[in-house]
Write a protein that holds these residues in place. Sequence first.
Motif, PDB file in Angstrom:
ATOM      1  N   PRO A 116       0.852  -1.198   0.000  1.00 42.57           N
ATOM      2  CA  PRO A 116       0.000   0.000   0.000  1.00 42.57           C
ATOM      3  C   PRO A 116       0.884   1.242   0.000  1.00 42.57           C
ATOM      4  O   PRO A 116       1.255   1.754   1.057  1.00 42.57           O
ATOM      5  CB  PRO A 116      -0.798  -0.143   1.293  1.00 42.57           C
ATOM      6  N   GLU A 120      -2.182   2.034   4.561  1.00 41.62           N
ATOM      7  CA  GLU A 120      -3.202   1.006   4.778  1.00 41.62           C
ATOM      8  C   GLU A 120      -4.078   1.437   5.956  1.00 41.62           C
ATOM      9  O   GLU A 120      -3.585   1.576   7.079  1.00 41.62           O
ATOM     10  CB  GLU A 120      -2.515  -0.331   5.073  1.00 41.62           C
ATOM     11  N   PRO A 168      -6.196  -0.854  -1.049  1.00 39.20           N
ATOM     12  CA  PRO A 168      -5.005  -0.058  -0.707  1.00 39.20           C
ATOM     13  C   PRO A 168      -3.790  -0.342  -1.589  1.00 39.20           C
ATOM     14  O   PRO A 168      -2.895   0.499  -1.686  1.00 39.20           O
ATOM     15  CB  PRO A 168      -4.733  -0.450   0.749  1.00 39.20           C
ATOM     16  N   GLU A 169      -3.747  -1.511  -2.219  1.00 39.23           N
ATOM     17  CA  GLU A 169      -2.612  -1.842  -3.090  1.00 39.23           C
ATOM     18  C   GLU A 169      -2.691  -1.154  -4.447  1.00 39.23           C
ATOM     19  O   GLU A 169      -1.701  -1.118  -5.173  1.00 39.23           O
ATOM     20  CB  GLU A 169      -2.568  -3.352  -3.354  1.00 39.23           C
TER      21      GLU A 169
END
Length: 219
Positions: A116, A120, A168-169
């Motif tokens: 992330p 995150e 989040p990635e």
Amino acid sequence: MGFVAPPVASAQGANPVLVVGGFDADPAKQESLRGWLEARGYAAYSMLLRGNPTGAAPIAESAQAIADEVAAIRVRTGAERVDLVGHSMGGLAQRQYVKFLDGAGQVGTYVDYGTPEFGEPLGFLCYAIHAGCRDLSPGSPFLQQLNADPAVPPGLPAYHLYTEDNPPERGHLPGATNASVQSFCPGRPLSHGDEPLDGALRELIDAALHGRPLATTCP
């Protein structure tokens, strides 16, 4: 220090590879990825982040641990450079190393996956307990400094690989090649925790480490 391969040069002229785990990493999954890379001909090593659980310490401390491990691998193998493959928070720690601890001159290829890049939100759940969680939380001073331009040292081959199943990635890493597993394998389900085990993601990592166009057979 984590799991290590025998001190031999990598096959096919590749650099040694250091696999870096994330927050509360599963050592067996880390070792599985390391072993897969070793079977592909790499001199592959593995380490976990600092703290209990892993990653609980300030990310800068884990970055220094990565710097120490890279130095040890270079001595052990005689390699000029070491490639990095960091999962989740491990990607943030290794990016701190290449950006602020003179790591760019010692690293051949930078790969993070499931990282992330801009934080995150789950970090807020342990914000009051662990320094690593505070660093991981969106908007933290650590992330603001890490993501200040340039996010990746110029000239360093860098890749950000991710699953679209974990929002989040999805934030792209400026200066890197950014690609999701699903852009190659449409509809493929992949959870964050299982990324070190995923065959398609492993093939993308292998392609990145060899400097080839990203591709996978979607096994």
